[in-house]
Design an enzyme around this catalytic site. Structure first.
Site, PDB file in Angstrom:
ATOM      1  N   CYS A 133      22.298  53.220  14.651  1.00 19.64           N
ATOM      2  CA  CYS A 133      23.448  52.793  15.027  1.00 19.64           C
ATOM      3  C   CYS A 133      24.147  54.441  15.696  1.00 19.64           C
ATOM      4  O   CYS A 133      24.097  54.817  15.287  1.00 19.64           O
ATOM      5  CB  CYS A 133      24.259  52.342  13.918  1.00 19.64           C
ATOM      6  SG  CYS A 133      26.077  51.994  14.784  1.00 19.64           S
ATOM      7  N   CYS A 136      28.075  54.858  16.138  1.00 16.22           N
ATOM      8  CA  CYS A 136      27.813  55.222  14.331  1.00 16.22           C
ATOM      9  C   CYS A 136      27.648  57.032  14.136  1.00 16.22           C
ATOM     10  O   CYS A 136      28.785  57.670  14.218  1.00 16.22           O
ATOM     11  CB  CYS A 136      27.776  54.579  13.410  1.00 16.22           C
ATOM     12  SG  CYS A 136      27.833  52.641  13.290  1.00 16.22           S
ATOM     13  N   ASP A 137      26.719  57.358  14.908  1.00 15.12           N
ATOM     14  CA  ASP A 137      25.860  58.744  13.862  1.00 15.12           C
ATOM     15  C   ASP A 137      25.453  59.444  15.624  1.00 15.12           C
ATOM     16  O   ASP A 137      25.817  60.557  14.834  1.00 15.12           O
ATOM     17  CB  ASP A 137      24.440  58.567  13.637  1.00 15.12           C
ATOM     18  CG  ASP A 137      24.838  57.675  12.009  1.00 15.12           C
ATOM     19  OD1 ASP A 137      25.830  57.496  12.003  1.00 15.12           O
ATOM     20  OD2 ASP A 137      23.805  56.482  11.388  1.00 15.12           O
TER      21      ASP A 137
HETATM   22  P1  FAD Z   1      27.369  42.225   7.078  1.00 15.05           P
HETATM   23  O1  FAD Z   1      26.979  43.281   6.962  1.00 15.05           O
HETATM   24  O2  FAD Z   1      25.925  42.085   7.968  1.00 15.05           O
HETATM   25  O3  FAD Z   1      27.369  40.762   6.025  1.00 15.05           O
HETATM   26  C1  FAD Z   1      26.728  39.463   5.879  1.00 15.05           C
HETATM   27  C2  FAD Z   1      26.755  39.449   4.146  1.00 15.05           C
HETATM   28  O4  FAD Z   1      26.078  38.364   4.757  1.00 15.05           O
HETATM   29  C3  FAD Z   1      26.076  40.015   4.124  1.00 15.05           C
HETATM   30  O5  FAD Z   1      26.192  40.081   2.585  1.00 15.05           O
HETATM   31  C4  FAD Z   1      24.706  39.395   3.086  1.00 15.05           C
HETATM   32  O6  FAD Z   1      24.420  39.491   1.966  1.00 15.05           O
HETATM   33  C5  FAD Z   1      25.624  38.253   3.425  1.00 15.05           C
HETATM   34  N1  FAD Z   1      24.584  37.004   3.543  1.00 15.05           N
HETATM   35  C6  FAD Z   1      23.519  36.933   4.544  1.00 15.05           C
HETATM   36  N2  FAD Z   1      22.954  35.869   4.404  1.00 15.05           N
HETATM   37  C7  FAD Z   1      23.459  34.263   4.062  1.00 15.05           C
HETATM   38  C8  FAD Z   1      23.387  33.354   3.213  1.00 15.05           C
HETATM   39  N3  FAD Z   1      22.781  31.942   3.817  1.00 15.05           N
HETATM   40  N4  FAD Z   1      24.316  32.711   2.347  1.00 15.05           N
HETATM   41  C9  FAD Z   1      25.501  33.571   2.325  1.00 15.05           C
HETATM   42  N5  FAD Z   1      25.442  34.767   2.187  1.00 15.05           N
HETATM   43  C10 FAD Z   1      24.473  35.140   2.723  1.00 15.05           C
HETATM   44  N6  FAD Z   1      29.565  49.559  11.918  1.00 15.05           N
HETATM   45  C11 FAD Z   1      30.823  50.524  12.022  1.00 15.05           C
HETATM   46  O7  FAD Z   1      31.435  49.997  12.301  1.00 15.05           O
HETATM   47  N7  FAD Z   1      30.768  52.065  11.423  1.00 15.05           N
HETATM   48  C12 FAD Z   1      29.545  52.813  10.864  1.00 15.05           C
HETATM   49  O8  FAD Z   1      29.183  53.776  10.936  1.00 15.05           O
HETATM   50  C13 FAD Z   1      28.746  51.877  11.150  1.00 15.05           C
HETATM   51  N8  FAD Z   1      26.716  52.111  10.179  1.00 15.05           N
HETATM   52  C14 FAD Z   1      26.270  51.461   9.898  1.00 15.05           C
HETATM   53  C15 FAD Z   1      24.826  52.126   9.168  1.00 15.05           C
HETATM   54  C16 FAD Z   1      23.898  51.451   9.005  1.00 15.05           C
HETATM   55  C17 FAD Z   1      22.585  51.898   8.740  1.00 15.05           C
HETATM   56  C18 FAD Z   1      24.020  50.192   9.820  1.00 15.05           C
HETATM   57  C19 FAD Z   1      22.989  49.342   9.188  1.00 15.05           C
HETATM   58  C20 FAD Z   1      25.192  49.459  10.235  1.00 15.05           C
HETATM   59  C21 FAD Z   1      25.838  50.191  10.294  1.00 15.05           C
HETATM   60  N9  FAD Z   1      27.682  49.508  10.667  1.00 15.05           N
HETATM   61  C22 FAD Z   1      27.704  50.812  11.335  1.00 15.05           C
HETATM   62  C23 FAD Z   1      27.278  48.319  11.150  1.00 15.05           C
HETATM   63  C24 FAD Z   1      28.614  47.703  10.802  1.00 15.05           C
HETATM   64  O9  FAD Z   1      27.692  47.979   8.737  1.00 15.05           O
HETATM   65  C25 FAD Z   1      28.287  45.952  10.302  1.00 15.05           C
HETATM   66  O10 FAD Z   1      28.481  45.781  12.038  1.00 15.05           O
HETATM   67  C26 FAD Z   1      28.889  45.490   9.827  1.00 15.05           C
HETATM   68  O11 FAD Z   1      28.697  44.942   8.667  1.00 15.05           O
HETATM   69  C27 FAD Z   1      28.749  43.940  10.585  1.00 15.05           C
HETATM   70  O12 FAD Z   1      29.708  43.277   9.222  1.00 15.05           O
HETATM   71  P2  FAD Z   1      29.054  41.436   8.985  1.00 15.05           P
HETATM   72  O13 FAD Z   1      30.539  40.742   7.944  1.00 15.05           O
HETATM   73  O14 FAD Z   1      29.090  40.366  10.087  1.00 15.05           O
HETATM   74  O15 FAD Z   1      27.617  41.305   8.264  1.00 15.05           O
END
Ligand code: FAD
Length: 310
Positions: A133, A136-137
């Site tokens: 990211c 982020c980093d």
């Molecule tokens: P996700 O966080 O992907 O959550 C989705 C959830 O749904 C998960 O818990 C998963 O287990 C669950 N799931 C998936 N499929 C199913 C299913 N079929 N049924 C039920 N549950 C399911 N963003 C920032 O703003 N700042 C940062 O510093 C930052 N650092 C990051 C570092 C890393 C290494 C990564 C990978 C991402 C980073 N991001 C950061 C991005 C940020 O984490 C994501 O944009 C954010 O988490 C997205 O949220 P979300 O709820 O859409 O999805």
């Protein structure tokens, strides 16, 4: 049945569940694991109003906040599909366990995952120089030399962004040309602290046991390996929406498999909303996902008060 059933427990799902539960309606949340990608994150410094936190703390805070409300939380379960509402107005969600849940509205927030290179050192040095990211980093590598893997739009955007912060950027692309838009490629080539390496296969992320020290790569068609000294490796070879389980459903997905939503988070199916990284939202960030979750929940509530007496 639930009034609102949230699928996914990352930032988008957590925010949706809190907003729904605060309306005093019956709210459920099903997630494979709670916290989502946040669990895999170390330093988080762009969650506005919280100058510094890390993944495990933020995941715990999100869960504590959700559990302050009457949310029926089902962890360790995954949604396997979705069937539009029939005459009874209930959307059906089968789970991989074989159980079936029914709800008057559903919010899909199953997120995404970064495509990895699958080379030695990538996992070992994750968050110790290997990152996915740039927003982020990037600032963690101020003045240092970094590599960006991938010459698509996200890789080239990342390289342009990073070139303004870090000392030097090496862009490494597997193909003989970059696939990013021409205007981005032109911009990239105009920067004097960027080197572009085409037709190169990354074979290893090298390190000293504690952090990244270099990137090992070789010509795609074979030939001598070269180690470029870098302190950071930004892997930009694709963010995969976790929507495979929707392929057989009637939900409209984009070419990239992202859920198509409008500005209210509504999908093409009545009563079904979506938020966060699983959708066509252009920027995949925690604050964006939190906002998307609240939008979807308020839209779901609006749907409920219009479809029958609450
Ligand atoms: P996700 O966080 O992907 O959550 C989705 C959830 O749904 C998960 O818990 C998963 O287990 C669950 N799931 C998936 N499929 C199913 C299913 N079929 N049924 C039920 N549950 C399911 N963003 C920032 O703003 N700042 C940062 O510093 C930052 N650092 C990051 C570092 C890393 C290494 C990564 C990978 C991402 C980073 N991001 C950061 C991005 C940020 O984490 C994501 O944009 C954010 O988490 C997205 O949220 P979300 O709820 O859409 O999805």
């Amino acid at each position: 049945p639930y009034d609102v059933l949230v699928l996914g427990g990352g930032p988008a799902g957590a925010s949706a569940a809190i907003y729904a539960a605060r309306k005093g309606i019956r709210t459920g949340l099903v997630t494979e694991r709670f916290g989502g990608q946040v669990n895999d994150t170390m330093a988080i410094e762009n969650l506005v109003s919280i100058p510094h936190t890390d993944g495990p703390h933020l995941a715990a805070d999100l869960e504590r906040h959700v559990l302050e409300y009457e949310v029926d939380m089902i962890k360790g379960q995954s949604a396997a599909g979705i069937t539009p509402a029939g005459d009874d107005g209930l959307v059906t969600v089968p789970l991989t366990s074989g159980a079936t849940l029914r709800a008057r509205s559903v919010i899909i927030a199953t997120g995404a995952s970064w495509r990895t290179m699958g080379v030695p050192g990538e996992d070992e040095y994750r968050n110790k120089g290997v990152t996915f990211c740039p927003h982020c980093d990037g600032p963690l590598f101020k003045g240092k030399r970094v590599a960006v893997i991938g010459g698509g739009n996200s890789g080239v955007e990342a390289a342009i962004d990073l070139a303004g912060i870090v000392g030097h950027v090496d862009v490494v692309e597997f193909l003989d040309e970059m696939r990013a838009d021409e205007v981005l490629q032109r911009k990239l080539r105009s920067l004097d602290n960027v080197d572009i390496h085409l037709g190169r296969r990354t074979t290893e992320v090298a390190g000293d046991g504690a952090k990244v020290t270099g990137l090992v790569h070789e010509p795609r068609d074979g030939g001598e390996q070269v180690t470029t000294d870098v302190e950071g490796v930004f892997v930009q070879i694709g963010l995969l929406p976790r929507t495979d389980w929707l392929r057989e459903s009637d939900i409209e997905l984009s070419e990239r498999g992202e859920i198509v939503v409008d500005e209210r988070g509504a999908t093409n199916l009545p009563g079904v909303f979506a938020a966060g990284d699983a959708t066509i939202t252009p920027y995949k960030q925690i604050v964006v996902a939190l906002g998307g979750g609240s939008t979807a929940a308020l839209s779901a509530f609006d749907h409920l008060i219009r479809t029958s007496a609450p």
